[in-house]
Design an enzyme around this catalytic site. Structure first.
Site, PDB file in Angstrom:
ATOM      1  N   SER A 414      18.446  -6.378  -1.178  1.00 26.58           N
ATOM      2  CA  SER A 414      18.117  -6.716  -2.563  1.00 26.58           C
ATOM      3  C   SER A 414      19.220  -7.589  -3.167  1.00 26.58           C
ATOM      4  O   SER A 414      19.531  -8.657  -2.621  1.00 26.58           O
ATOM      5  CB  SER A 414      17.903  -5.432  -3.368  1.00 26.58           C
ATOM      6  OG  SER A 414      17.409  -5.723  -4.666  1.00 26.58           O
ATOM      7  N   ASP A 466       6.428  -7.534  -1.169  1.00 29.95           N
ATOM      8  CA  ASP A 466       7.651  -7.281  -1.932  1.00 29.95           C
ATOM      9  C   ASP A 466       7.742  -8.211  -3.145  1.00 29.95           C
ATOM     10  O   ASP A 466       7.704  -9.435  -3.017  1.00 29.95           O
ATOM     11  CB  ASP A 466       8.850  -7.487  -1.003  1.00 29.95           C
ATOM     12  CG  ASP A 466      10.179  -7.174  -1.679  1.00 29.95           C
ATOM     13  OD1 ASP A 466      10.188  -6.864  -2.882  1.00 29.95           O
ATOM     14  OD2 ASP A 466      11.210  -7.247  -0.992  1.00 29.95           O
TER      15      ASP A 466
END
Length: 632
Positions: A414, A466
């Site tokens: 991330s 995602d």
């Protein structure tokens, strides 16, 4: 209201006790007051269900009823005080059941009042009519006079201050310094620019996301055109390369996940983690590793040891220090792969969120690298912080003194994946053989030239749909335009969209075929906005500029296109289940490119596909499948 009516009816309006006269009046007035509120709320609900999102005509009487309901809060507030006074009066000696009933009534009244005040504070727009002036003036009027220009500037400044106050309120629990104040202003301007040209409320956005998801599912069920995705090549070299990178990614994802410390360890081991950490971590602290930052009870470091399986002596440096633009990381020796691993933590605090949201672009200038370009400002500053620690503090020198033959590998998930990628670019000249594995990095990270440059040494791993891997300002602008268009052109009331959408998301079924104003329009007409659509876009969106208008603009876009770093491995489910949780999921992996992530996909799994445990599970599944194929 029903409970009070029952209480009043059972006693037939007679309360023969000290304080009973006041109680009789209190209950009688409260019954009338609550009946009025119920009528006002019922009228609000009924009128709100009329018309469509882009056709507010049938709801034109709504403001009057809304203000009537708000006026009823004054007597409700006064009567809540009267009830509290009656309950607290020690001279009152009525039946215990009656007193308990009144106590419940008073508590319920105060809860409703407090939550209503909080709701009004959250949804109230202090700009009011100024916003309309600012929006309609921004493009449609020629502000030549200094007075008009000054007024427009004041309104923009007011909008920025409003967003800045909201952000400060959300971050009230963290210590704020000059870096925070600069970040607050930058993020406030970002939100002001993004939300300034639409007239949408949160429920409109929810309805738009539901419609987009169903439209997307219908498109996925149709025969597909060839996509700009690099699928499996028949070349064994390409396949072998993918298998090798998947095996490496599966190994290094453990380090990226371990950087989260005890929150990740407890999340993945909810029943046993605390016992293991209490037993193993409280006694000893690593003496060989250089540890900075707070790690109370040694929980963070103990979790890293548990997840990675390394020993105390394998860690060169561990930093738990966390501020805006300064994120935790650790440096460790990986003897299995003969690598010095720099693992950067992802988003886990308010400071990290502020780093994520500092999404302005800035130039990345590097010596001897021709492919300079734009990068994400907040993530670049975080990478600069780690770079200074690694180089200026001699951390990497110390690591290579211990293991000079090892290679350098930088990993992160991330925010950590984005930071690791930019850090790898900064270290590339000094360490030409370095590798970087970025797991679920943010989409708006590098300009095209830098993204192409990183394909030689960075591998990004993306799972499913995602959201974060598709997040960039151009993609967000595109999502806003799609929401406005599909919401404006749907002829169903909002409550029907939301109810049917919730049923579809929870129980599945076939996507609804909502009638729209787009039905029957030719392709040329689709390039221009409808009247209903223009009613939701308070000023004309730049995305509607015609081809004839473009040469006259001659100005760069406000948000340049930024892309994912390196070569991209896209992992998808073979058979996507509609359930959020499924124990038997099979994955496939393929090489992809950055254009495949140029649009945000709406799905119940768009958040869960980003979670580190899901990424690790997918990589483990692919690695085990590859291992079983080799054994066969």
């Amino acid at each position: 209201w029903i409970g009070i009516l029952v209480l009043y009816t059972v006693h037939k309006g007679q309360f023969n006790c000290p304080g009973g006269g006041l109680l009789h009046s209190y209950l009688l007035v409260l019954l009338i007051l609550l009946a009025s509120i119920i009528c006002a709320l019922s009228a609000l609900v009924y009128i709100s269900m009329q018309g469509t999102i882009s056709n507010p005509g049938p709801r034109k009487s709504l403001p009057k009823i809304l203000y009537t309901r708000l006026l009823l809060y004054f007597p409700e507030f006064v009567w809540a005080i009267v009830g509290a006074v009656w309950v607290s009066d020690s001279s009152v000696q009525c039946e215990k059941a009656v007193i308990n009933g009144i106590i419940g009534t008073v508590i319920a009244s105060w809860i409703i009042i407090i939550f209503t005040i909080i709701g009004v504070v959250i949804v109230f727009d202090p700009l009011g009519g100024k916003k309309t002036f600012y929006l309609t003036s921004g493009v449609g009027r020629n502000l030549e006079s200094s007075q008009s220009g000054q007024l427009l500037y004041n309104v923009k400044s007011s909008a920025t201050r409003v967003w800045e106050k909201r952000i400060r309120l959300l971050c009230c629990c963290i210590v704020q310094d000059d870096d925070h104040r600069v970040a607050f202003t930058s993020i406030a301007e970002l939100f002001r620019n993004y939300f300034s040209d639409t007239d949408l409320v949160p429920s409109d956005i929810a309805a738009g996301l539901i419609l987009l998801h169903q439209e997307q599912d219908k498109m996925e069920n149709c025969p597909k055109e060839p996509e700009e995705v690099l699928c499996h090549s028949p070349s064994s070299l390409v396949t072998d390369d993918l298998d090798v990178e998947l095996e490496n990614a599966d190994h290094y994802m453990l380090f990226a996940a371990a950087a989260y410390g005890w929150p990740y360890y407890i999340y993945t081991n909810p029943f046993t983690a605390l016992c293991k950490l209490n037993g193993d971590c409280c006694g000893n602290r690593a003496t060989d590793a250089d540890i900075t930052g707070s790690d109370r009870h040694n929980f963070h470091f103990g979790s890293i040891l548990k997840i990675t399986g390394l020993q105390y002596r394998d860690f060169i440096h561990i930093s738990f220090h966390n501020k805006i633009y300064e994120i935790p990381f650790f440096v460790a020796l990986d003897h299995k792969k003969e690598a010095i691993v720099v693992a950067v933590r992802g988003t886990l605090s308010f400071e990290d969120i502020l780093t994520d949201l500092s999404a302005d672009c800035e130039d990345l200038t590097l010596e001897d690298v021709l492919e300079n370009g734009f990068v994400h400002k907040g993530i670049t500053q975080a990478a600069n912080y780690i770079y200074r620690k690694l180089i200026n503090d001699g951390i990497l020198n110390q690591a290579f003194t211990i293991a000079p033959e090892y290679k350098l590998v930088i990993v992160g998930h991330s925010l950590g994946g984005g930071t690791a990628s930019i850090l790898a670019i900064m270290l590339r000249n000094s360490f030409p053989t370095l590798r970087c594995y970025a797991f679920s990095p943010p989409g708006g990270l590098l300009s095209k030239s830098l993204a192409d440059y990183t394909k030689h040494f960075i591998v990004s791993v993306i799972v499913g749909k995602d959201l974060v891997a598709r997040l960039s300002m151009p993609n967000m602008e595109d999502l806003k335009r799609r929401i406005v268009r599909i919401v404006a052109n749907c002829n169903r009331p909002k409550y029907q969209i939301l109810l049917r959408g919730c049923w579809y998301e929870v129980f599945g079924g076939d996507p609804d075929d909502f009638p729209t104003e787009l039905d029957g329009r030719n392709q040329d007409a689709l390039s221009q906005p409808l009247l209903a659509e223009e009613s939701l876009m308070v000023r004309r969106s730049p995305s509607y500029n015609t081809l004839e208008d473009e040469p006259q603009l001659n100005s760069p876009p406000q948000y340049p296109h930024l892309y994912l770093p390196g070569k991209i491995i896209h992992i998808v489910e073979e058979c996507s289940s509609r359930r959020l949780c499924s124990s038997d999921i099979k994955y496939t992996a393929r090489w992809s490119n950055e254009t495949a992530f140029s649009s945000i996909l709406i799905s119940p799994k768009m958040i869960t596909d980003h979670m580190p445990d899901v990424v690790l599970k997918a990589l483990n599944s692919l690695s085990q499948e590859h291992g079983s194929c080799l054994s066969c």
